[in-house]
Scaffold this motif. Sequence first.
Motif, PDB file in Angstrom:
ATOM      1  N   LEU A  34     -47.721 -24.746 -21.492  1.00  0.00           N
ATOM      2  CA  LEU A  34     -49.124 -25.050 -21.204  1.00  0.00           C
ATOM      3  C   LEU A  34     -49.414 -24.922 -19.716  1.00  0.00           C
ATOM      4  O   LEU A  34     -50.409 -24.322 -19.319  1.00  0.00           O
ATOM      5  CB  LEU A  34     -49.491 -26.457 -21.691  1.00  0.00           C
ATOM      6  CG  LEU A  34     -50.923 -26.894 -21.404  1.00  0.00           C
ATOM      7  CD1 LEU A  34     -51.910 -26.020 -22.178  1.00  0.00           C
ATOM      8  CD2 LEU A  34     -51.114 -28.348 -21.777  1.00  0.00           C
ATOM      9  N   CYS A  35     -48.537 -25.441 -18.894  1.00  0.00           N
ATOM     10  CA  CYS A  35     -48.758 -25.396 -17.442  1.00  0.00           C
ATOM     11  C   CYS A  35     -48.078 -24.200 -16.771  1.00  0.00           C
ATOM     12  O   CYS A  35     -48.602 -23.667 -15.796  1.00  0.00           O
ATOM     13  CB  CYS A  35     -48.252 -26.679 -16.789  1.00  0.00           C
ATOM     14  SG  CYS A  35     -49.175 -28.145 -17.285  1.00  0.00           S
ATOM     15  N   GLY A  45     -49.450 -24.567 -13.421  1.00  0.00           N
ATOM     16  CA  GLY A  45     -48.287 -24.981 -12.637  1.00  0.00           C
ATOM     17  C   GLY A  45     -47.645 -23.752 -12.016  1.00  0.00           C
ATOM     18  O   GLY A  45     -48.038 -22.624 -12.285  1.00  0.00           O
ATOM     19  N   PRO A  46     -46.635 -23.947 -11.198  1.00  0.00           N
ATOM     20  CA  PRO A  46     -46.008 -22.808 -10.521  1.00  0.00           C
ATOM     21  C   PRO A  46     -45.198 -21.926 -11.470  1.00  0.00           C
ATOM     22  O   PRO A  46     -44.792 -22.358 -12.548  1.00  0.00           O
ATOM     23  CB  PRO A  46     -45.084 -23.472  -9.499  1.00  0.00           C
ATOM     24  CG  PRO A  46     -44.779 -24.803 -10.080  1.00  0.00           C
ATOM     25  CD  PRO A  46     -46.015 -25.213 -10.822  1.00  0.00           C
ATOM     26  N   ALA A  47     -44.979 -20.697 -11.054  1.00  0.00           N
ATOM     27  CA  ALA A  47     -44.132 -19.782 -11.811  1.00  0.00           C
ATOM     28  C   ALA A  47     -42.700 -20.306 -11.802  1.00  0.00           C
ATOM     29  O   ALA A  47     -42.252 -20.896 -10.827  1.00  0.00           O
ATOM     30  CB  ALA A  47     -44.195 -18.384 -11.193  1.00  0.00           C
ATOM     31  N   LEU A  48     -42.001 -20.090 -12.888  1.00  0.00           N
ATOM     32  CA  LEU A  48     -40.638 -20.583 -13.007  1.00  0.00           C
ATOM     33  C   LEU A  48     -39.603 -19.471 -12.941  1.00  0.00           C
ATOM     34  O   LEU A  48     -38.414 -19.751 -12.817  1.00  0.00           O
ATOM     35  CB  LEU A  48     -40.464 -21.350 -14.320  1.00  0.00           C
ATOM     36  CG  LEU A  48     -41.319 -22.604 -14.465  1.00  0.00           C
ATOM     37  CD1 LEU A  48     -41.064 -23.251 -15.813  1.00  0.00           C
ATOM     38  CD2 LEU A  48     -41.053 -23.577 -13.342  1.00  0.00           C
ATOM     39  N   GLY A  50     -37.013 -17.054 -11.797  1.00  0.00           N
ATOM     40  CA  GLY A  50     -36.152 -17.063 -10.628  1.00  0.00           C
ATOM     41  C   GLY A  50     -35.769 -18.442 -10.128  1.00  0.00           C
ATOM     42  O   GLY A  50     -34.969 -18.567  -9.215  1.00  0.00           O
ATOM     43  N   LYS A  51     -36.337 -19.480 -10.700  1.00  0.00           N
ATOM     44  CA  LYS A  51     -35.987 -20.848 -10.285  1.00  0.00           C
ATOM     45  C   LYS A  51     -34.622 -21.220 -10.865  1.00  0.00           C
ATOM     46  O   LYS A  51     -34.311 -20.906 -11.996  1.00  0.00           O
ATOM     47  CB  LYS A  51     -37.021 -21.858 -10.772  1.00  0.00           C
ATOM     48  CG  LYS A  51     -38.418 -21.610 -10.271  1.00  0.00           C
ATOM     49  CD  LYS A  51     -38.578 -22.144  -8.887  1.00  0.00           C
ATOM     50  CE  LYS A  51     -40.038 -21.971  -8.473  1.00  0.00           C
ATOM     51  NZ  LYS A  51     -40.314 -22.394  -7.164  1.00  0.00           N
ATOM     52  N   THR A  52     -33.813 -21.884 -10.076  1.00  0.00           N
ATOM     53  CA  THR A  52     -32.476 -22.256 -10.527  1.00  0.00           C
ATOM     54  C   THR A  52     -32.299 -23.763 -10.674  1.00  0.00           C
ATOM     55  O   THR A  52     -31.242 -24.210 -11.100  1.00  0.00           O
ATOM     56  CB  THR A  52     -31.416 -21.723  -9.545  1.00  0.00           C
ATOM     57  OG1 THR A  52     -31.687 -22.263  -8.255  1.00  0.00           O
ATOM     58  CG2 THR A  52     -31.428 -20.202  -9.500  1.00  0.00           C
ATOM     59  N   ASP A  53     -33.315 -24.539 -10.319  1.00  0.00           N
ATOM     60  CA  ASP A  53     -33.184 -26.002 -10.362  1.00  0.00           C
ATOM     61  C   ASP A  53     -33.928 -26.640 -11.525  1.00  0.00           C
ATOM     62  O   ASP A  53     -34.213 -27.826 -11.503  1.00  0.00           O
ATOM     63  CB  ASP A  53     -33.669 -26.592  -9.041  1.00  0.00           C
ATOM     64  CG  ASP A  53     -35.149 -26.330  -8.784  1.00  0.00           C
ATOM     65  OD1 ASP A  53     -35.736 -25.461  -9.464  1.00  0.00           O
ATOM     66  OD2 ASP A  53     -35.716 -26.985  -7.898  1.00  0.00           O
ATOM     67  N   ILE A  54     -34.220 -25.867 -12.555  1.00  0.00           N
ATOM     68  CA  ILE A  54     -35.023 -26.360 -13.677  1.00  0.00           C
ATOM     69  C   ILE A  54     -34.397 -27.599 -14.320  1.00  0.00           C
ATOM     70  O   ILE A  54     -35.053 -28.619 -14.486  1.00  0.00           O
ATOM     71  CB  ILE A  54     -35.206 -25.257 -14.750  1.00  0.00           C
ATOM     72  CG1 ILE A  54     -35.850 -24.007 -14.159  1.00  0.00           C
ATOM     73  CG2 ILE A  54     -35.985 -25.778 -15.947  1.00  0.00           C
ATOM     74  CD1 ILE A  54     -37.247 -24.176 -13.660  1.00  0.00           C
ATOM     75  N   SER A  55     -33.140 -27.510 -14.673  1.00  0.00           N
ATOM     76  CA  SER A  55     -32.467 -28.630 -15.332  1.00  0.00           C
ATOM     77  C   SER A  55     -32.473 -29.867 -14.439  1.00  0.00           C
ATOM     78  O   SER A  55     -32.733 -30.982 -14.901  1.00  0.00           O
ATOM     79  CB  SER A  55     -31.039 -28.236 -15.703  1.00  0.00           C
ATOM     80  OG  SER A  55     -30.413 -29.283 -16.397  1.00  0.00           O
ATOM     81  N   ASP A  56     -32.211 -29.681 -13.167  1.00  0.00           N
ATOM     82  CA  ASP A  56     -32.177 -30.799 -12.225  1.00  0.00           C
ATOM     83  C   ASP A  56     -33.550 -31.460 -12.107  1.00  0.00           C
ATOM     84  O   ASP A  56     -33.659 -32.681 -12.115  1.00  0.00           O
ATOM     85  CB  ASP A  56     -31.695 -30.312 -10.856  1.00  0.00           C
ATOM     86  CG  ASP A  56     -31.530 -31.447  -9.872  1.00  0.00           C
ATOM     87  OD1 ASP A  56     -30.824 -32.420 -10.209  1.00  0.00           O
ATOM     88  OD2 ASP A  56     -32.118 -31.378  -8.773  1.00  0.00           O
TER      89      ASP A  56
END
Length: 90
Positions: A34-35, A45-48, A50-56
């Motif tokens: 949704l976001c 919300g921001p693009a995800l 390439g992000k590596t900290d999702i789980s954290d």
Amino acid sequence: MKRFTIVLAALAMLMSTAAFAEDGAALFKAKCALCHGANGEGKMGPALKGKTDISDVLTNGGKAKAPHTKPFNVTADQAKAIADYVATLK
């Protein structure tokens, strides 16, 4: 009694297989899209990608003033499944 033992053993094997693993794609669509957009491209919300900290971020919370400053309502296994799914987005 033998039939009961066989059924019980079969159920135990099923529970330990990947069939019960968390489905990162379904979790992402239900809790994040949704976001962050259906493909993690960013929406409200921001693009995800390439992000590596999702789980954290999902388990510990993110940066100050971000929507996820507190841990998100997912288990550690669900957070990992979502992060693994996000890593596949192109």
